[in-house]
Design a protein around this motif. Structure first.
Motif, PDB file in Angstrom:
ATOM      1  N   HIS A 256       0.630  -1.241  -0.159  1.00  0.00           N
ATOM      2  CA  HIS A 256      -0.167   0.050  -0.093  1.00  0.00           C
ATOM      3  C   HIS A 256       1.029   1.219  -0.141  1.00  0.00           C
ATOM      4  CE1 HIS A 256      -2.797  -2.979   1.998  1.00  0.00           C
ATOM      5  NE2 HIS A 256      -3.385  -2.578   0.882  1.00  0.00           N
ATOM      6  N   LEU A 257       1.859   1.067   0.784  1.00  0.00           N
ATOM      7  CA  LEU A 257       2.702   2.476   0.861  1.00  0.00           C
ATOM      8  C   LEU A 257       3.346   2.492  -0.286  1.00  0.00           C
ATOM      9  CD1 LEU A 257       3.330   5.024   2.688  1.00  0.00           C
ATOM     10  CD2 LEU A 257       5.008   3.489   3.844  1.00  0.00           C
ATOM     11  N   SER A 258       3.925   1.391  -1.019  1.00  0.00           N
ATOM     12  CA  SER A 258       4.772   1.701  -2.254  1.00  0.00           C
ATOM     13  C   SER A 258       3.879   2.155  -3.336  1.00  0.00           C
ATOM     14  CB  SER A 258       5.449   0.195  -2.513  1.00  0.00           C
ATOM     15  OG  SER A 258       6.326  -0.213  -1.713  1.00  0.00           O
ATOM     16  N   SER A 259       2.891   1.683  -3.366  1.00  0.00           N
ATOM     17  CA  SER A 259       1.865   2.221  -4.380  1.00  0.00           C
ATOM     18  C   SER A 259       1.394   3.684  -4.300  1.00  0.00           C
ATOM     19  CB  SER A 259       0.511   1.462  -4.257  1.00  0.00           C
ATOM     20  OG  SER A 259       0.838   0.053  -4.518  1.00  0.00           O
ATOM     21  N   ALA A 260       1.654   4.113  -3.021  1.00  0.00           N
ATOM     22  CA  ALA A 260       1.195   5.476  -2.559  1.00  0.00           C
ATOM     23  C   ALA A 260       2.337   6.340  -2.967  1.00  0.00           C
ATOM     24  CB  ALA A 260       0.618   5.580  -1.118  1.00  0.00           C
ATOM     25  N   ARG A 261       3.442   6.018  -2.827  1.00  0.00           N
ATOM     26  CA  ARG A 261       4.615   6.771  -3.059  1.00  0.00           C
ATOM     27  C   ARG A 261       4.781   6.656  -4.512  1.00  0.00           C
ATOM     28  NH1 ARG A 261       7.962   3.623   1.437  1.00  0.00           N
ATOM     29  NH2 ARG A 261       7.902   5.079   3.143  1.00  0.00           N
ATOM     30  N   LEU A 262       4.550   5.881  -5.247  1.00  0.00           N
ATOM     31  CA  LEU A 262       4.431   5.922  -6.860  1.00  0.00           C
ATOM     32  C   LEU A 262       3.670   6.747  -7.087  1.00  0.00           C
ATOM     33  CD1 LEU A 262       5.689   5.022  -9.325  1.00  0.00           C
ATOM     34  CD2 LEU A 262       4.106   2.928  -9.354  1.00  0.00           C
ATOM     35  N   VAL A 263       2.583   6.821  -6.624  1.00  0.00           N
ATOM     36  CA  VAL A 263       1.206   7.720  -7.145  1.00  0.00           C
ATOM     37  C   VAL A 263       1.579   9.131  -6.790  1.00  0.00           C
ATOM     38  CG1 VAL A 263      -1.214   8.324  -6.715  1.00  0.00           C
ATOM     39  CG2 VAL A 263      -0.698   6.005  -7.120  1.00  0.00           C
TER      40      VAL A 263
END
Length: 197
Positions: free
Chosen positions: A66-73
């Motif tokens: 979740h956090l990796s996806s949020a950082r990418l976004v």
């Protein structure tokens, strides 16, 4: 006078467990998913950069995918890094983590009762209510992004924002957000409004 914050919701990129049809453990995003997603959206960067300033903050669960996806976004939108908050973490499926999704019992049985070795949906709702009281009310009149959410977020938003009883929200199969890489053309999955007096 009523107050409100607008919440845009994004799903997360899949982990290896997600790709394998397993109840996901705390794994990071599968590397190829992140690379493919970034490549697909490369031509849309100017548009995403224009949308980015709309968001006053980005919040995400603390779990890896979740956090990796949020950082990418956040990077694609050209905005500040997400604020991780454990209160936004998904339900803990306990003994069912790492097992085929079909082996996970219906959510209705775990509204008040915790999954063996995990948590109940009522415990998740309590955490989310606490998060909204403490964080969302700082954003009166603003738009924020909940990034990296797929399973728990639509249920909790229906419950908290629209007043849908928790058991009813959990039974609604429409309250699901596809993985972020499923349909890159429709970047934002849903928009909700949280109101208070």
């Amino acid at each position: 006078m009523p107050h409100a914050v607008t919440i845009a919701l994004l799903g997360h990129l899949p982990s290896r467990d997600n790709h394998s049809g397993l109840r996901s453990r705390d794994q990071d995003v599968a590397g190829e998913s992140a690379r493919e997603f970034t490549a697909r959206l490369a031509t849309a960067r100017p548009l995403l950069g224009a949308i980015g300033p709309v968001f006053r903050a980005v919040y995400a669960p603390q779990t890896l995918r979740h956090l990796s996806s949020a950082r990418l976004v956040a990077e694609l939108l050209g905005i500040a890094a997400p604020v991780p908050d454990a209160r936004l973490n998904n339900v803990d499926y306990g003994a069912f983590k790492g097992k085929p999704l079909a082996e996970t019992p219906k959510k209705a049985a775990f509204v008040e009762t915790p999954y063996p070795g995990g948590t109940s949906w009522a415990q998740v709702a309590e955490r989310w209510h606490d998060f909204f009281l403490e964080r969302m009310r700082r954003h009166d009149g603003e738009t924020v992004l909940l990034a990296g959410q797929s399973g728990a977020a639509p249920v909790m938003l229906a419950h908290i924002c629209d007043g849908v009883p928790l058991a009813e929200a959990l039974a609604d199969d429409r309250l699901d957000v596809p993985f972020l890489d499923a349909e890159p053309a429709s970047f934002f999955r849903s928009v909700w409004t949280y109101r208070w007096r």
